[in-house]
Design a protein around this motif. Structure first.
Motif, mmCIF file in Angstrom:
data_model
loop_
_atom_site.group_PDB
_atom_site.id
_atom_site.type_symbol
_atom_site.label_atom_id
_atom_site.label_comp_id
_atom_site.label_asym_id
_atom_site.label_seq_id
_atom_site.Cartn_x
_atom_site.Cartn_y
_atom_site.Cartn_z
ATOM 1 N N ALA A 42 -5.522 -5.166 -1.421
ATOM 2 C CA ALA A 42 -4.705 -4.195 -0.689
ATOM 3 C C ALA A 42 -4.780 -2.856 -1.420
ATOM 4 C CB ALA A 42 -3.270 -4.689 -0.647
ATOM 5 N N LYS B 241 1.989 0.180 -5.287
ATOM 6 C CA LYS B 241 0.960 -0.615 -4.608
ATOM 7 C C LYS B 241 1.468 -1.063 -3.242
ATOM 8 C CE LYS B 241 -1.323 -3.371 -8.150
ATOM 9 N NZ LYS B 241 -1.601 -4.775 -8.446
ATOM 10 N N THR C 98 1.055 -3.844 -1.830
ATOM 11 C CA THR C 98 1.610 -5.204 -1.947
ATOM 12 C C THR C 98 3.081 -5.149 -2.365
ATOM 13 O OG1 THR C 98 -0.573 -5.952 -2.627
ATOM 14 C CG2 THR C 98 1.254 -7.481 -2.995
ATOM 15 N N GLU D 287 -3.820 -7.093 2.265
ATOM 16 C CA GLU D 287 -5.257 -7.388 2.248
ATOM 17 C C GLU D 287 -5.789 -7.486 3.682
ATOM 18 O OE1 GLU D 287 -3.325 -8.165 -0.286
ATOM 19 O OE2 GLU D 287 -4.725 -7.839 -1.920
ATOM 20 N N PHE E 135 -6.695 -12.679 -1.548
ATOM 21 C CA PHE E 135 -5.297 -12.981 -1.870
ATOM 22 C C PHE E 135 -4.620 -14.073 -1.070
ATOM 23 C CE2 PHE E 135 -0.783 -10.974 -2.330
ATOM 24 C CZ PHE E 135 -0.533 -11.666 -3.493
ATOM 25 N N ARG F 61 -0.195 -13.196 -8.094
ATOM 26 C CA ARG F 61 -0.562 -11.780 -8.101
ATOM 27 C C ARG F 61 -1.965 -11.578 -8.682
ATOM 28 N NH1 ARG F 61 3.377 -7.905 -7.087
ATOM 29 N NH2 ARG F 61 1.537 -6.700 -6.518
ATOM 30 N N GLY G 102 -4.575 -12.161 -6.993
ATOM 31 C CA GLY G 102 -5.363 -13.295 -6.512
ATOM 32 C C GLY G 102 -6.596 -12.963 -5.675
ATOM 33 N N SER G 103 -6.831 -11.702 -5.360
ATOM 34 C CA SER G 103 -8.061 -11.393 -4.624
ATOM 35 C C SER G 103 -9.293 -11.738 -5.461
ATOM 36 C CB SER G 103 -8.115 -9.907 -4.241
ATOM 37 O OG SER G 103 -7.039 -9.599 -3.394
ATOM 38 N N ASP G 104 -9.135 -11.696 -6.767
ATOM 39 C CA ASP G 104 -10.216 -12.135 -7.656
ATOM 40 C C ASP G 104 -10.613 -13.572 -7.358
ATOM 41 O OD1 ASP G 104 -10.313 -9.816 -9.146
ATOM 42 O OD2 ASP G 104 -9.032 -10.566 -10.766
#
Ligand code: ASP
Length: 439
Positions: free
Chosen positions: A38, A48, A50, A115, A169, A183, A185-187
């Motif tokens: 995001a 942010k 988020t 996201e 995410f 948090r 978590g897009s990784d």
């Protein structure tokens, strides 16, 4: 050749950042699958998206008016859309989100929209297909990722799509409601996608040119780590270094896919390669330094301890009884030291002491608080003599009293205990002896 590219929030904070990302993606045809976060902060004082979503949903949940807060979020996206001259409208999407907030669709659903919406914009901007993560990423009832189902469905879906954007995410919970990872978590999503499409490389684009040898808040302009193994990364992240979500390592590591940490604002920099194994040695013997403050050492003495079967177990049961996990445990002939987190330990110290006395009958227990642990990590230490000696002499020169030093048997790391007050100076001293003097 397939590359999966994940872009963090700061890489997508506004239209200018999006344009940089677009250039990066178009510069390499192999960058076929894109995972966006995001929009992050545009400056230090910014919030942010988020976090805005969490706050906005908090209002909805409390039956307060959340319309203004939601409009502020919409403004962030509209500014990106307009800045990129896209003919896209998120009007309908926001109507739906507003409705879902009213119906209390859940905090994870709320956070995931950051996201989701960014993915829609990204797909439109790139001309890639949008694949909603809710259709391809699945969680089990207990909240853990359903890795197998996800890999099957995601792999199958993407095998039919040449180029796609999959928002990071979140995914679908076992109960049919949206769920997020923790948090950052897009990784993790990026890593899952890389595995599912059998990527050759997982590029993780952020706002630093890779993993740094030491914390830039302590060392001015530290050197970048060129190559790091998964095991070294684990040691460093455990000790507080953070660039990547911990759970992002697992899917790609198992599949033998390297991760390349890159900088959206300096795409020419090579960044850091995170690999399973490498014959490249670090220029500096050590790979990185990390550490944490706020430990207590519990020193337990008992004459002839070494000959007593089960002593260690009894001591550790005392910690277990009190629900305290230990961080580190060096031992001597008649002594054993257990390092624990100070904030966790403080309220329970007397209870732990009495448990140890009851279970292990030691001669004496001594506590020392306000300690810091520093890990000096490097695969190169195995084949180099004198590493511990160099660390000792650097710390002695800096007038730092070393309370504890312990080399793991893997020869991958050396842990040093110092007073909290010496933490920064100790890191500087170690950095200087290994890195500065080599430059
Ligand atoms: N947007 C989410 C967060 O702020 C996930 C992520 O950026 O990876 O934690």
């Amino acid at each position: 050749m397939i590359k999966v590219v994940k872009f963090g929030g700061s890489s997508l904070a506004n239209a200018e950042q999006f344009a940089k990302v677009g250039k990066i993606i178009h510069a390499d045809k192999k960058r076929r699958y894109v995972v966006p976060s995001a929009p992050g902060k545009r400056n230090d004082k910014d919030t942010k998206v988020t976090d805005m979503l969490y706050a906005c949903y908090g209002l909805a949940e409390a039956d307060e008016d959340f319309r203004v807060a939601l409009m502020k979020i919409k403004d962030r996206y509209d500014a990106i859309i307009n800045g990129l001259n896209l003919k896209l409208s998120l009007e309908e999407e926001f109507k739906q989100i507003s409705e879902d907030f009213k119906n209390k669709a859940g905090v994870d659903y709320a956070a995931s929209r950051g996201e989701y919406l960014n993915g829609i914009i990204m797909a439109d901007y790139l001309g890639y297909e949008f694949v909603d993560a809710a259709e391809v990423i699945f969680f089990q009832e207990d909240g853990a990722l359903d890795a197998e189902k996800t890999n099957d469905v995601l792999g199958e879906r993407l095998s039919k799509i040449e180029r796609a954007v999959i928002p990071g995410f979140y995914g679908m919970g076992a109960d049919g409601r949206i769920r997020t990872f923790s948090r950052g978590g897009s990784d993790v999503t990026g890593s899952i996608v890389a595995k599912a499409v059998h990527a050759d490389c997982y590029e993780n684009w952020t706002d630093v040119s890779g993993f740094l040898v030491a914390d830039p808040r302590i060392i001015h302009d530290p050197a970048v780590i060129k190559t790091i193994t998964y095991r070294e990364l684990r040691e460093l992240s455990y000790m507080g270094a953070s660039v990547l979500h911990e759970d992002a390592v697992f899917p790609v590591r198992k599949a033998g896919i390297p991760i390349n940490i890159r900088n959206t604002n300096a795409p020419e920099d090579e960044g850091t390669w995170i690999v399973e194994s490498t014959c490249h040695q670090s220029k500096y013997t050590i790979t990185g330094i990390a550490g944490k403050k706020g430990f207590v050492s519990v020193n337990i003495d008992k004459a002839m301890m070494n000959a007593e079967v089960g002593f260690g177990r009894k001591v550790l049961s005392a910690f277990e009884e009190n629900g305290i996990s230990f961080e580190h445990m060096p031992s001597g002939i008649d002594t054993m030291t257990v390092f624990v987190h100070q904030p966790e330990f403080e309220g329970k110290e007397q209870s732990v002491i009495s448990s140890i006395h009851r279970l292990a009958e030691p001669d004496n227990i001594e506590l020392e608080g306000d300690l810091a642990l520093i890990a000096v990590v490097g695969r190169g230490m195995k084949s180099t003599r004198g590493t511990a000696g160099r660390i000792f002499s650097a710390l002695a020169h800096a007038n730092i009293n070393v309370k504890m030093i312990d080399q793991g048997s893997s020869e991958l790391n050396i842990i040093i205990g110092v007073a909290n007050a010496d933490f920064e100076n100790a890191i500087r001293a170690v950095y200087n002896i290994f890195v500065e003097t080599q430059l």
